[in-house]
Scaffold this motif. Structure first.
Motif, PDB file in Angstrom:
ATOM      1  N   VAL A   1      37.252  50.273  40.293  1.00 48.96           N
ATOM      2  CA  VAL A   1      37.064  51.696  40.564  1.00 48.96           C
ATOM      3  C   VAL A   1      38.440  52.333  40.461  1.00 48.96           C
ATOM      4  N   ALA A   2      38.530  53.413  39.691  1.00 48.32           N
ATOM      5  CA  ALA A   2      39.834  54.055  39.491  1.00 48.32           C
ATOM      6  C   ALA A   2      39.809  55.499  39.957  1.00 48.32           C
ATOM      7  N   GLY A   3      40.894  55.878  40.567  1.00 55.13           N
ATOM      8  CA  GLY A   3      41.137  57.274  40.912  1.00 55.13           C
ATOM      9  C   GLY A   3      42.183  57.809  39.956  1.00 55.13           C
ATOM     10  N   ASP A   4      43.046  58.671  40.447  1.00 54.52           N
ATOM     11  CA  ASP A   4      44.106  59.231  39.618  1.00 54.52           C
ATOM     12  C   ASP A   4      45.269  58.255  39.462  1.00 54.52           C
ATOM     13  N   ASP A   5      45.678  57.646  40.584  1.00 51.56           N
ATOM     14  CA  ASP A   5      46.828  56.743  40.541  1.00 51.56           C
ATOM     15  C   ASP A   5      46.590  55.433  41.287  1.00 51.56           C
ATOM     16  N   THR A   6      45.318  55.111  41.550  1.00 48.62           N
ATOM     17  CA  THR A   6      44.985  53.884  42.270  1.00 48.62           C
ATOM     18  C   THR A   6      43.770  53.215  41.639  1.00 48.62           C
ATOM     19  N   VAL A   7      43.843  51.884  41.510  1.00 44.53           N
ATOM     20  CA  VAL A   7      42.722  51.090  41.004  1.00 44.53           C
ATOM     21  C   VAL A   7      42.347  50.066  42.069  1.00 44.53           C
ATOM     22  N   PHE A   8      41.066  49.992  42.398  1.00 43.58           N
ATOM     23  CA  PHE A   8      40.541  48.952  43.268  1.00 43.58           C
ATOM     24  C   PHE A   8      39.808  47.955  42.383  1.00 43.58           C
ATOM     25  N   MET A   9      40.203  46.698  42.490  1.00 46.51           N
ATOM     26  CA  MET A   9      39.574  45.634  41.711  1.00 46.51           C
ATOM     27  C   MET A   9      38.865  44.691  42.684  1.00 46.51           C
ATOM     28  N   ALA A  10      37.545  44.615  42.604  1.00 40.27           N
ATOM     29  CA  ALA A  10      36.791  43.704  43.470  1.00 40.27           C
ATOM     30  C   ALA A  10      36.690  42.344  42.786  1.00 40.27           C
ATOM     31  N   MET A  11      37.221  41.327  43.452  1.00 41.11           N
ATOM     32  CA  MET A  11      37.168  39.962  42.938  1.00 41.11           C
ATOM     33  C   MET A  11      36.070  39.199  43.685  1.00 41.11           C
ATOM     34  N   ARG A  12      35.630  38.091  43.137  1.00 41.64           N
ATOM     35  CA  ARG A  12      34.535  37.324  43.746  1.00 41.64           C
ATOM     36  C   ARG A  12      34.903  36.757  45.121  1.00 41.64           C
ATOM     37  N   ASP A  13      36.160  36.391  45.297  1.00 45.96           N
ATOM     38  CA  ASP A  13      36.573  35.818  46.583  1.00 45.96           C
ATOM     39  C   ASP A  13      38.071  36.034  46.783  1.00 45.96           C
ATOM     40  N   VAL A  14      38.537  35.721  47.985  1.00 43.27           N
ATOM     41  CA  VAL A  14      39.933  35.928  48.348  1.00 43.27           C
ATOM     42  C   VAL A  14      40.856  35.083  47.468  1.00 43.27           C
ATOM     43  N   LYS A  15      40.467  33.844  47.223  1.00 40.05           N
ATOM     44  CA  LYS A  15      41.295  32.941  46.412  1.00 40.05           C
ATOM     45  C   LYS A  15      41.501  33.502  45.003  1.00 40.05           C
ATOM     46  N   SER A  16      40.452  34.030  44.395  1.00 39.11           N
ATOM     47  CA  SER A  16      40.549  34.632  43.062  1.00 39.11           C
ATOM     48  C   SER A  16      41.446  35.858  43.077  1.00 39.11           C
ATOM     49  N   ALA A  17      41.341  36.662  44.136  1.00 42.66           N
ATOM     50  CA  ALA A  17      42.175  37.864  44.252  1.00 42.66           C
ATOM     51  C   ALA A  17      43.645  37.486  44.351  1.00 42.66           C
ATOM     52  N   GLU A  18      43.956  36.500  45.171  1.00 46.79           N
ATOM     53  CA  GLU A  18      45.349  36.070  45.321  1.00 46.79           C
ATOM     54  C   GLU A  18      45.890  35.489  44.012  1.00 46.79           C
ATOM     55  N   ALA A  19      45.074  34.699  43.324  1.00 44.60           N
ATOM     56  CA  ALA A  19      45.509  34.091  42.063  1.00 44.60           C
ATOM     57  C   ALA A  19      45.772  35.165  41.009  1.00 44.60           C
ATOM     58  N   PHE A  20      44.885  36.137  40.903  1.00 44.33           N
ATOM     59  CA  PHE A  20      45.066  37.183  39.896  1.00 44.33           C
ATOM     60  C   PHE A  20      46.231  38.101  40.264  1.00 44.33           C
TER      61      PHE A  20
END
Length: 149
Positions: free
Chosen positions: A122-141
């Motif tokens: 989800v993107a706004g003007d200057d911020t992007v929220f990226m939903a990952m499947r799990d915490v481990k995937s988010a940290e790795a990416f």
């Protein structure tokens, strides 16, 4: 069926000069593989085939010159060098801060990169929220993103 058809497409385009989808469809038909133009078009997109200029001035379908992962990394690096200011995680959410007006472009590029652990952006003007499947995937990416800075 799809895998066999796509493997045949790869064999065909690496073995002969194919300029058009009709020629490719005919080559598949000669191998006993029936396909519609719409299916063939999707296969070309999924295989990331490109048209390149031959030495005799004609175009032909070919496999991409860079491996997909290398191309993905190169594309991400360019986007992040030009637009992303910071990156952080909150559980399974990655939050990117970009220059004003560039969040949508960064989000769209990320969506098109076929990242298996990415659920959506989800993107706004200057911020992007990226939903990952799990915490481990988010940290790795996030770690992969930070290497690009």
């Amino acid at each position: 069926m799809k895998t066999a058809r796509q493997n045949a497409i790869i064999e065909i385009v690496t073995g002969q000069d194919i300029e058009t989808q009709n020629q490719l469809m005919e080559a598949l038909s000669q191998r006993g593989i029936k396909s519609t133009q719409a299916t063939l078009s999707r296969d070309i997109k999924e295989l990331r085939l490109v048209k390149e200029l031959t030495g005799v001035g004609h175009y032909r379908y070919s496999m991409p010159s860079q491996p997909v992962n290398e191309a993905r990394s190169e594309r991400l690096a360019k986007i992040f060098r030009e637009s992303v200011i910071s990156c952080d995680t909150a559980m399974n959410i990655i939050v990117l801060k970009t220059l004003p007006g560039l969040a949508s472009a960064a989000s769209s590029a990320i969506d098109g990169m076929d990242i298996p652990a990415l659920v959506g952006t989800v993107a706004g003007d200057d911020t992007v929220f990226m939903a990952m499947r799990d915490v481990k995937s988010a940290e790795a990416f996030r770690g992969e993103i930070q290497k690009l800075f």
